[in-house]
Scaffold this motif. Structure first.
Motif, mmCIF file in Angstrom:
data_model
loop_
_atom_site.group_PDB
_atom_site.id
_atom_site.type_symbol
_atom_site.label_atom_id
_atom_site.label_comp_id
_atom_site.label_asym_id
_atom_site.label_seq_id
_atom_site.Cartn_x
_atom_site.Cartn_y
_atom_site.Cartn_z
ATOM 1 N N GLY A 45 0.747 -1.245 0.000
ATOM 2 C CA GLY A 45 0.000 0.000 0.000
ATOM 3 C C GLY A 45 0.776 1.293 0.000
ATOM 4 N N GLU A 46 2.117 1.232 0.033
ATOM 5 C CA GLU A 46 2.861 2.495 0.023
ATOM 6 C C GLU A 46 2.603 3.279 -1.261
ATOM 7 N N LEU A 47 2.529 2.574 -2.384
ATOM 8 C CA LEU A 47 2.275 3.269 -3.642
ATOM 9 C C LEU A 47 0.822 3.713 -3.743
ATOM 10 N N THR A 48 -0.087 2.968 -3.130
ATOM 11 C CA THR A 48 -1.485 3.394 -3.080
ATOM 12 C C THR A 48 -1.595 4.741 -2.376
ATOM 13 N N ALA A 49 -0.827 4.905 -1.305
ATOM 14 C CA ALA A 49 -0.837 6.181 -0.591
ATOM 15 C C ALA A 49 -0.380 7.322 -1.497
ATOM 16 N N ALA A 50 0.514 7.026 -2.440
ATOM 17 C CA ALA A 50 0.952 8.062 -3.375
ATOM 18 C C ALA A 50 -0.188 8.530 -4.272
ATOM 19 N N LEU A 51 -1.192 7.676 -4.481
ATOM 20 C CA LEU A 51 -2.350 8.099 -5.270
ATOM 21 C C LEU A 51 -3.141 9.174 -4.535
ATOM 22 N N CYS A 52 -3.135 9.124 -3.209
ATOM 23 C CA CYS A 52 -3.793 10.186 -2.432
ATOM 24 C C CYS A 52 -3.074 11.514 -2.620
ATOM 25 N N GLU A 53 -1.763 11.460 -2.744
ATOM 26 C CA GLU A 53 -1.009 12.684 -2.977
ATOM 27 C C GLU A 53 -1.257 13.208 -4.392
ATOM 28 N N ARG A 54 -1.373 12.307 -5.332
ATOM 29 C CA ARG A 54 -1.616 12.719 -6.721
ATOM 30 C C ARG A 54 -3.006 13.323 -6.856
ATOM 31 N N TRP A 55 -3.999 12.702 -6.224
ATOM 32 C CA TRP A 55 -5.386 13.164 -6.325
ATOM 33 C C TRP A 55 -5.952 13.342 -4.911
ATOM 34 N N PRO A 56 -5.619 14.444 -4.240
ATOM 35 C CA PRO A 56 -5.988 14.616 -2.830
ATOM 36 C C PRO A 56 -7.487 14.679 -2.573
ATOM 37 N N GLY A 57 -8.276 14.969 -3.586
ATOM 38 C CA GLY A 57 -9.716 15.024 -3.383
ATOM 39 C C GLY A 57 -10.425 13.715 -3.585
ATOM 40 N N ALA A 58 -9.697 12.667 -3.927
ATOM 41 C CA ALA A 58 -10.313 11.382 -4.264
ATOM 42 C C ALA A 58 -10.367 10.450 -3.061
ATOM 43 N N SER A 66 -3.529 -10.777 -0.769
ATOM 44 C CA SER A 66 -2.640 -11.259 0.284
ATOM 45 C C SER A 66 -2.945 -10.594 1.627
ATOM 46 N N PRO A 67 -3.445 -11.335 2.610
ATOM 47 C CA PRO A 67 -3.630 -10.742 3.937
ATOM 48 C C PRO A 67 -2.331 -10.220 4.532
ATOM 49 N N ALA A 68 -1.210 -10.900 4.256
ATOM 50 C CA ALA A 68 0.073 -10.452 4.798
ATOM 51 C C ALA A 68 0.457 -9.087 4.239
ATOM 52 N N MET A 69 0.192 -8.876 2.970
ATOM 53 C CA MET A 69 0.486 -7.575 2.368
ATOM 54 C C MET A 69 -0.419 -6.493 2.943
ATOM 55 N N ILE A 70 -1.717 -6.767 3.002
ATOM 56 C CA ILE A 70 -2.660 -5.770 3.512
ATOM 57 C C ILE A 70 -2.366 -5.433 4.976
ATOM 58 N N ALA A 71 -1.889 -6.403 5.741
ATOM 59 C CA ALA A 71 -1.553 -6.147 7.144
ATOM 60 C C ALA A 71 -0.446 -5.117 7.285
ATOM 61 N N LYS A 72 0.390 -4.985 6.262
ATOM 62 C CA LYS A 72 1.492 -4.019 6.298
ATOM 63 C C LYS A 72 1.105 -2.662 5.714
ATOM 64 N N ALA A 73 -0.103 -2.531 5.208
ATOM 65 C CA ALA A 73 -0.510 -1.288 4.558
ATOM 66 C C ALA A 73 -0.588 -0.150 5.562
ATOM 67 N N PRO A 74 -0.241 1.071 5.144
ATOM 68 C CA PRO A 74 -0.301 2.214 6.063
ATOM 69 C C PRO A 74 -1.728 2.501 6.508
ATOM 70 N N LYS A 75 -1.843 2.861 7.768
ATOM 71 C CA LYS A 75 -3.169 3.130 8.334
ATOM 72 C C LYS A 75 -3.188 4.567 8.834
ATOM 73 N N ALA A 76 -3.946 5.393 8.139
ATOM 74 C CA ALA A 76 -4.078 6.798 8.508
ATOM 75 C C ALA A 76 -5.469 7.256 8.120
ATOM 76 N N PRO A 77 -6.116 8.057 8.968
ATOM 77 C CA PRO A 77 -7.486 8.491 8.667
ATOM 78 C C PRO A 77 -7.609 9.200 7.323
ATOM 79 N N GLU A 78 -6.569 9.946 6.937
ATOM 80 C CA GLU A 78 -6.644 10.686 5.675
ATOM 81 C C GLU A 78 -6.076 9.888 4.503
ATOM 82 N N GLY A 79 -5.651 8.662 4.749
ATOM 83 C CA GLY A 79 -5.033 7.856 3.706
ATOM 84 C C GLY A 79 -6.023 6.944 3.015
ATOM 85 N N PRO A 80 -5.505 6.006 2.236
ATOM 86 C CA PRO A 80 -6.389 5.097 1.505
ATOM 87 C C PRO A 80 -7.079 4.111 2.442
#
Length: 262
Positions: A45-58, A66-80
């Motif tokens: 999800g690190e690159l997914t978070a970059a999509l929030c920076e590219r399109w901040p209104g989306a 993969s549950p293992a991959m999703i478990a490592k994804a960044p968790k932030a209220p303003e993030g994906p």
């Protein structure tokens, strides 16, 4: 696959090199103010978070099997937002403005059959962007196929080799243009300069070798024997120099815009 074969730490090696095609892909997506963006096969999800920076209104949503991959994804209220899911059965709850898929579709043999549904999931004028490795004829893959087909590994691993799991730019252009899309396709061969011993082996341990290592499982002796066989042939094909190991890597890029109202 019946269980999660992905190791986020192993896949995360050479993260900068793996990220570069993603940013070059989304740079060609000319969506101005999308409301809903989906990253299919988002990994950690690190690159997914970059999509929030590219399109901040989306609203941005990442999906990965993969549950293992999703478990490592960044968790932030303003993030994906992230969820575990299979892209083969993915159905959005609302029209999507941008669908991004980075280095996923080579793992989905029937992905050509999925693309029409993904185009239908877009709003009129929405964007579909994906890139896939196009290096399956390179020594990094051809030599591993030879190892798997050899006497020592044929019975255990011979059925796991993959030959041409993706198309070329012309094939994807024809498929998506036939659906009425405006299509931009291209290919790039990067020459990554990798550092460290057994650099190419370490790279493909996070990708191409995952099914083999998953099949071998926890048997450390068999695992080390298989990796040693791969390391030997790869070291000959990709010699280590004083400045590092040159690793050519071809990738295929596709950006398609869905039909717009007349």
């Amino acid at each position: 696959m019946s269980r999660d074969m992905w190791d986020p730490a192993v896949y995360g090696r050479y993260a900068d090199e793996r990220a570069r095609p993603f940013f070059e892909l989304i740079a060609r997506v000319r969506a101005d103010d999308p409301e809903y963006v989906v990253d299919l096969g988002c990994g950690t999800g690190e690159l997914t978070a970059a999509l929030c920076e590219r399109w901040p209104g989306a609203a941005v949503h990442g999906v990965d099997s993969s549950p293992a991959m999703i478990a490592k994804a960044p968790k932030a209220p303003e993030g994906p937002a992230f969820s575990v899911g299979d892209v083969r059965s993915w159905r959005p709850e609302r029209p999507v403005d941008v669908i991004v898929s980075n280095a996923l579709l080579q793992w989905v043999p029937e992905h050509r059959e999925l693309l029409p549904g993904w185009v239908r999931a877009l709003r009129p004028g929405g964007w579909l962007a994906f890139q896939v490795p196009g290096n399956f004829d390179a020594p990094s893959h051809a030599l591993v196929r030879q190892v798997c087909a050899g006497d020592a590994w044929r019975d255990e691993l011979g059925d796991l080799v993959r030959y041409t799991p993706v198309g070329d730019p012309e094939e994807y252009l024809s498929l998506l243009a036939g659906l009425g899309c405006e299509v931009d396709t291209w290919e790039t061969t990067y020459v990554h300069l990798l550092q460290g011993e057994n650099a190419v082996l370490n790279w493909i341990m996070g990708t191409a070798l995952r099914p083999m290592l998953d099949r071998i499982g926890a048997d450390e002796h068999r695992r080390e024997a298989f990796l040693a066989d791969c390391a030997r042939v790869l070291a000959e094909a990709y010699p280590r120099r004083s400045y590092g190991t040159a690793f050519p890597f071809r990738r295929v890029f596709v950006v398609a815009r869905a039909p717009r109202p007349a």
